[in-house]
Design an enzyme around this catalytic site. Sequence first.
Site, mmCIF file in Angstrom:
data_model
loop_
_atom_site.group_PDB
_atom_site.id
_atom_site.type_symbol
_atom_site.label_atom_id
_atom_site.label_comp_id
_atom_site.label_asym_id
_atom_site.label_seq_id
_atom_site.Cartn_x
_atom_site.Cartn_y
_atom_site.Cartn_z
ATOM 1 N N GLU A 16 67.329 -25.115 -41.046
ATOM 2 C CA GLU A 16 66.187 -24.504 -41.708
ATOM 3 C C GLU A 16 64.923 -25.267 -41.332
ATOM 4 O OE1 GLU A 16 67.327 -24.755 -45.815
ATOM 5 O OE2 GLU A 16 66.588 -26.790 -46.046
ATOM 6 N N HIS B 191 64.419 -25.890 -50.471
ATOM 7 C CA HIS B 191 64.819 -27.288 -50.487
ATOM 8 C C HIS B 191 63.621 -28.224 -50.389
ATOM 9 C CE1 HIS B 191 69.035 -26.081 -48.861
ATOM 10 N NE2 HIS B 191 69.026 -26.147 -50.171
#
Length: 292
Positions: free
Chosen positions: A210, A248
């Site tokens: 990511e 996150h």
Amino acid sequence: MAIFIGEDTRLVVQGITGRDGSFHTREMMEYGTRVVAGVTPGKGGQTFEGAVPVFDTVESAVAEAGANTSVIYVPARFAADAMFEAADAGISLIVCITEGVPVGDMLRVLPYVRDKGARLIGPNCPGAIVPGRCKVGILPGQIVREGPVGIVSRSGTLTYEVIFQLTRAGIGQSACVGIGGDPLIGTDFVDCLGAFENDPETEAVAVIGEIGGTDEQVAAAFVAREMSKPVVGFIAGQTAPPGRRMGHAGAIISGSEGTAAEKIRAFEQNGIGVARRPADLVGLMRDRLQGV
């Protein structure tokens, strides 16, 4: 053979009497994981489900129950102490599920755990599962099946999605590891890729990355330099705006190296097949397996 966990795993659950700890302990036991002990300070002498002894300390769990692996389900403010305690007790593998652990705490924990010779997976991760044998953490056992594909991912939810897509297509997994998406984690892509490369049951690997940081670029260079097994990948956050955290704590673009475009380019330049959608991994993986 499996990576990190398997039939020889003897698990102690730190926080076993809490809401999350008790729920996931039942799930792990039902899957077949050998849970030999739990730890909740002040509740030593009790048993969980009438079968698992509860201790006040991890040291006691190691000495009396032979625990060699720990999974942590405690609030973020206690997580660092739980990791320190597990390392001090001689636990060889520590899996920290807890999210929201301060970066300052991890700056102290990581070198300490390494100095003790332990491996840490997490924090803020779903853990690991070896289909049909053992699971440590919160990965759902019902979506996996035994097979030749190793999976390593920064995203818990995308881990589930990719596993589900592969399983539905009849492609099983050798092991699945969620390493977590925080800025500082114990086990990274390279650690898992090296383990999969050396695992005779793994024929190909899927890497789920990511935005944020450069771990994916480092992993891509490792694949080109060290791996003989085919690797495919997916990068989440392809439409994320710069400077805004997406999910996150580590998923924030702070420079050109942290963008999805840069990570995809690094994958492609180093021989990693890149899926534009998680579902596209199935076709890429099938092609790679047929070429093995």
